[in-house]
Design a protein around this motif. Structure first.
Motif, PDB file in Angstrom:
ATOM      1  N   GLU A 196       1.148  -0.863  -0.059  1.00 48.06           N
ATOM      2  CA  GLU A 196       0.374   0.334   0.279  1.00 48.06           C
ATOM      3  C   GLU A 196       0.409   1.606  -0.102  1.00 48.06           C
ATOM      4  OE1 GLU A 196      -2.945   2.201   0.450  1.00 48.06           O
ATOM      5  OE2 GLU A 196      -2.835   0.616  -0.817  1.00 48.06           O
ATOM      6  N   ILE A 197       2.199   1.400   0.901  1.00 44.39           N
ATOM      7  CA  ILE A 197       3.027   2.678   0.518  1.00 44.39           C
ATOM      8  C   ILE A 197       3.641   2.524  -0.754  1.00 44.39           C
ATOM      9  CG2 ILE A 197       5.003   2.998   1.177  1.00 44.39           C
ATOM     10  CD1 ILE A 197       4.702   1.506   3.991  1.00 44.39           C
ATOM     11  N   ALA A 198       3.794   1.676  -1.229  1.00 40.56           N
ATOM     12  CA  ALA A 198       4.053   1.323  -2.975  1.00 40.56           C
ATOM     13  C   ALA A 198       2.743   2.212  -3.590  1.00 40.56           C
ATOM     14  CB  ALA A 198       4.708   0.257  -2.857  1.00 40.56           C
ATOM     15  N   ARG A 199       2.077   1.994  -3.361  1.00 38.92           N
ATOM     16  CA  ARG A 199       0.857   2.418  -4.701  1.00 38.92           C
ATOM     17  C   ARG A 199       0.547   3.639  -4.577  1.00 38.92           C
ATOM     18  NH1 ARG A 199      -3.961   3.439  -4.685  1.00 38.92           N
ATOM     19  NH2 ARG A 199      -4.101   2.565  -1.901  1.00 38.92           N
ATOM     20  N   ARG A 200       0.702   4.268  -3.017  1.00 40.44           N
ATOM     21  CA  ARG A 200       0.400   5.267  -2.562  1.00 40.44           C
ATOM     22  C   ARG A 200       1.642   6.016  -3.431  1.00 40.44           C
ATOM     23  NH1 ARG A 200      -2.652   6.288   2.880  1.00 40.44           N
ATOM     24  NH2 ARG A 200      -4.234   4.962   2.305  1.00 40.44           N
ATOM     25  N   ALA A 201       2.475   5.636  -3.201  1.00 36.17           N
ATOM     26  CA  ALA A 201       3.910   6.648  -3.626  1.00 36.17           C
ATOM     27  C   ALA A 201       4.018   6.055  -5.467  1.00 36.17           C
ATOM     28  CB  ALA A 201       5.526   5.790  -3.323  1.00 36.17           C
ATOM     29  N   GLY A 202       2.797   5.666  -6.068  1.00 36.46           N
ATOM     30  CA  GLY A 202       2.882   5.902  -7.226  1.00 36.46           C
ATOM     31  C   GLY A 202       4.333   4.562  -7.796  1.00 36.46           C
ATOM     32  N   VAL A 203       5.097   3.827  -6.687  1.00 36.75           N
ATOM     33  CA  VAL A 203       6.061   3.157  -7.750  1.00 36.75           C
ATOM     34  C   VAL A 203       5.867   1.022  -7.650  1.00 36.75           C
ATOM     35  CG1 VAL A 203       7.741   5.034  -7.028  1.00 36.75           C
ATOM     36  CG2 VAL A 203       6.884   2.962  -5.322  1.00 36.75           C
TER      37      VAL A 203
END
Length: 183
Positions: A35-42
């Motif tokens: 979820e952290i990666a998804r929200r960061a767009g990576v």
């Protein structure tokens, strides 16, 4: 010797830190890495390239937050009213303490309080608080016998006292600041 990050890699790193900070504050230190990666767009691979473990990400978020508080103290030190500068920084410090409580607990459990991370962060915060406290004491805005360690104990006590009632935090800091006035 490591090379400086490319601009795009730096942007990804910064976005990952920002999203991790937000999610750790919202969901705790076990917030999903995906979820952290998804929200960061990576992609998740980009996250793990920058932060090979959850703990590495937690440490980076913690260190970043402390560096932000230290930088804020430097900026506030230039205000014409040192008492106001200290009060504003204490409000920020209390907000930070409330937001990072779970992260702090997780890092203490894995690293211990005497780790290099905590020692470095403690030094940064002590210097920041010392700068603002010294200026406030010099103009008589705060009692001269107050020490940095005591100031942090007060912030810790306020953090615990307002844990269940965060809406009272600002008022409590204001009351403490008024009580710390010069004698």
């Amino acid at each position: 010797m490591s090379r400086p990050m490319r601009a795009d890699a730096r942007r990804n790193y910064d976005r990952l830190l920002e999203q991790a900070r937000e999610l750790f504050g919202q969901d705790g230190p076990d917030a999903p890495m995906e979820e952290i990666a998804r929200r960061a767009g990576v992609g998740i691979g980009t996250l793990y390239r920058h932060f090979p473990t959850r703990q590495a990400l937690q440490e980076a978020v913690y260190r970043d937050q402390i560096e932000i508080l230290a930088a804020e103290a430097e900026e506030l030190a230039s205000l014409p009213d040192p008492g106001e500068a200290l009060a504003r920084w204490l409000h920020s410090t209390l907000a930070h303490a409330a937001a990072k409580r779970g992260l702090n607990t997780a890092l203490v459990a894995t690293l211990g309080r005497e780790s290099e991370l905590f020692a470095t962060c403690r030094d940064l915060l002590n210097r920041a608080a010392g700068l603002l406290l010294g200026k406030a004491q010099a103009v008589g805005a705060v009692r001269k016998d107050l020490e940095v360690a005591e100031l942090f104990k007060v912030i810790h006590a306020l953090s615990v006292a307002t844990e269940q009632s965060p809406e009272l935090a600002d008022r409590m800091v204001t009351l403490v600041i008024e009580g710390l006035g010069s004698r």
